[in-house]
Enzyme design. Sequence first.
Site, short mmCIF file in Angstrom:
data_model
loop_
_atom_site.label_atom_id
_atom_site.label_comp_id
_atom_site.label_asym_id
_atom_site.label_seq_id
_atom_site.Cartn_x
_atom_site.Cartn_y
_atom_site.Cartn_z
N HIS A 135 -0.30 17.30 -3.84
CA HIS A 135 1.07 17.67 -3.47
C HIS A 135 2.00 17.55 -4.66
O HIS A 135 1.63 17.04 -5.72
CB HIS A 135 1.56 16.85 -2.28
CG HIS A 135 1.55 15.36 -2.47
ND1 HIS A 135 2.46 14.70 -3.27
CD2 HIS A 135 0.76 14.40 -1.94
CE1 HIS A 135 2.23 13.41 -3.21
NE2 HIS A 135 1.18 13.19 -2.41
N CYS A 155 -3.04 10.02 -3.08
CA CYS A 155 -3.09 11.47 -3.29
C CYS A 155 -3.00 11.81 -4.77
O CYS A 155 -2.79 10.94 -5.62
CB CYS A 155 -1.93 12.15 -2.55
SG CYS A 155 -2.10 12.11 -0.76
#
Length: 180
Positions: A135, A155
Amino acid sequence: MKPLVYAPCLLAILIGSTSFRSTHYLNTEHATKNTYYLLVIKTKYEMKVFDSTGECLATYPVVFGNKDMGDKMMQGDRRTPEGTFKICFKRKHEKWSRFLLIDYPNAESVAKFNQRKAAGLIPSDAQIGGSIGIHGTWPNEDYAIDGLQNWTEGCISTKNRYVEEIFDALPVGTRITIRK
């Protein structure tokens, strides 16, 4: 749709800013899950895009959850998992521009988790975790990428303009290998 311009695998970090020379194009109109694949090298803070012939087409700067470059052990450790995964879902994200979910935990991840739990390396009540993906950053916080500031829960994060490029180019099913 016109093709997007991507950077070659030479990544130059110059005093807090990232510089690319654009020479390659990714075909976004006819890409399949096998057209491209990603390689994330945690110790180099890099995410590379390769075509099906193995040619490196782009390198993007990335950050992770913490400075510990070890493999994800359990939920809450803020480590990024290592192994081979696939992009399993994509969506626009209200906080981080775009989100490409990977299929963590997959069978390989579950096996490692269970072995570690059996060996007493993690608590018996630990959970494996999930919701790991690629992301962008919070709005106007691309400086976290320039400064290699690890901030996620495990992430892979890159600048918003870069995550928008890969979001458009890489279909669900694209392979991603994450290694130390």
